[in-house]
Enzyme design. Structure first.
Site, mmCIF file in Angstrom:
data_model
loop_
_atom_site.group_PDB
_atom_site.id
_atom_site.type_symbol
_atom_site.label_atom_id
_atom_site.label_comp_id
_atom_site.label_asym_id
_atom_site.label_seq_id
_atom_site.Cartn_x
_atom_site.Cartn_y
_atom_site.Cartn_z
ATOM 1 N N SER A 7 0.759 -1.075 0.000
ATOM 2 C CA SER A 7 -0.152 -0.094 0.021
ATOM 3 C C SER A 7 0.952 1.181 0.036
ATOM 4 O O SER A 7 1.697 1.304 1.064
ATOM 5 C CB SER A 7 -0.837 0.042 1.243
ATOM 6 O OG SER A 7 -1.944 -1.044 1.223
ATOM 7 N N MET F 1 5.398 6.164 4.258
ATOM 8 C CA MET F 1 3.944 5.947 4.374
ATOM 9 C C MET F 1 3.499 4.590 3.757
ATOM 10 O O MET F 1 2.632 3.976 4.079
ATOM 11 C CB MET F 1 3.023 6.740 3.488
ATOM 12 C CG MET F 1 2.913 8.259 3.987
ATOM 13 S SD MET F 1 2.646 9.389 2.919
ATOM 14 C CE MET F 1 4.198 9.472 1.954
ATOM 15 N N PRO F 2 4.681 3.896 3.128
ATOM 16 C CA PRO F 2 4.036 2.493 2.564
ATOM 17 C C PRO F 2 3.912 1.332 3.578
ATOM 18 O O PRO F 2 4.510 1.602 4.722
ATOM 19 C CB PRO F 2 5.445 2.220 1.804
ATOM 20 C CG PRO F 2 6.162 3.393 1.403
ATOM 21 C CD PRO F 2 6.047 4.298 2.852
ATOM 22 N N PHE F 3 2.906 0.742 3.526
ATOM 23 C CA PHE F 3 2.498 -0.231 4.141
ATOM 24 C C PHE F 3 2.718 -1.547 3.544
ATOM 25 O O PHE F 3 1.824 -1.569 2.339
ATOM 26 C CB PHE F 3 1.313 -0.204 5.026
ATOM 27 C CG PHE F 3 0.936 -1.173 6.063
ATOM 28 C CD1 PHE F 3 1.381 -0.965 7.247
ATOM 29 C CD2 PHE F 3 0.054 -2.252 5.608
ATOM 30 C CE1 PHE F 3 1.113 -2.085 8.362
ATOM 31 C CE2 PHE F 3 -0.224 -3.150 6.515
ATOM 32 C CZ PHE F 3 0.307 -3.134 7.979
ATOM 33 N N HIS F 41 6.417 0.431 6.995
ATOM 34 C CA HIS F 41 6.128 -0.532 7.879
ATOM 35 C C HIS F 41 5.965 -1.998 6.983
ATOM 36 O O HIS F 41 5.436 -1.774 5.910
ATOM 37 C CB HIS F 41 4.776 -0.224 8.301
ATOM 38 C CG HIS F 41 4.916 0.992 9.380
ATOM 39 N ND1 HIS F 41 4.674 0.745 10.819
ATOM 40 C CD2 HIS F 41 5.266 2.212 9.468
ATOM 41 C CE1 HIS F 41 4.997 1.925 11.475
ATOM 42 N NE2 HIS F 41 5.009 2.981 10.457
#
Lengths: 68, 68, 68, 68, 68, 68
Positions: A7, F1-3, F41
């Site tokens: 994401s 921001m990546p997950f 994350h």
């Protein structure tokens, strides 16, 4: 069997970058866990910056405040 | 209580097919686990073919190579 | 390519019931969207009743109140 | 470290409402689990009403039948 | 219809804290989006600290280095 | 921001392998999308082989049939 969901915010990720992410993650799962290439699926989930929050703020606002 | 997420590539799934998936999964959870219809939620997640990778390749490219 | 995630409460789902869910969902995706069996992945996510809430209450408490 | 995903139907959620959800969830995780604001990520996943089913019916149809 | 998934590290979240998270999120969705309590589902996903990484490090290691 | 969420079968992935996956994915997101290490994350979701199905069969059974 591995399934990987990445994401990221929707901010102009190109088709080529998506291909690099897919190739890179698939290779990583082969290198680390010896997973057969044919079993690995990768999905890239692009999220509007209005819809992602960090530290209580929308990413849209965080990016705007950095531009000031 | 069941929550089911069905991820498929975005390639023209019709409203009627979505309804069939929702009905079918809800019935399956009733048949196998005796889950009350009213508790089952189904979400269909359509993913662009650029954003889905298999065996290290984008589905967009896999489909193109099959058409040749 | 389809990937299906079924989240249910952890309350004694048997190996046979899991197999029935996997078979049933895979068949449904073949019937409705003509997806090749070999491309469908199903994951069953069992969630402790303390960790699932409905209508603001833990499922653990909802089940207990029904037993009274 | 917390990561929260809020899935709702896509029916006109405003930017301000999204901000309220992000702020509210981040505050809740601070209040209940003492999680540092800077570690909490929130993603809002808007789902078309054709793609969400409850009790075996598409939300689109449920909403239409309520309007009659 | 809302479905909320809260992922946190597994580090002793109590049953009462889980209940507070469930109540709080359900109330927030009522306050901000006017969602009926009975439609909101919340799932708390506890993740082992070995299985969560931030900034390229396992949370287990980050916590250990903070204790030194 | 990546997950990033990596789902694999639970079959003895070691702490070191998990660390390699976390480091590798975080590096990949830096290399391809120039994402700051501190924002990425990674969660590794290990799934029991009874709970994962491919081609309509439980992975448990697929592995057993390969051993014969």
């Amino acid at each position: 069997m591995p399934f990987v969901k990445i994401s990221v915010t929707r901010d102009g990720v190109t088709k080529e970058q998506k291909q690099q992410l897919i190739k890179g993650v698939t290779q990583l799962l082969k290198d680390v866990l010896n997973k057969d290439f044919h079993l690995t699926h990768v999905v890239i989930n692009e999220v509007d910056t209005d819809n992602w929050g960090m530290a209580g703020e929308q990413v849209t606002e965080i990016l705007l405040s950095k531009m000031k």
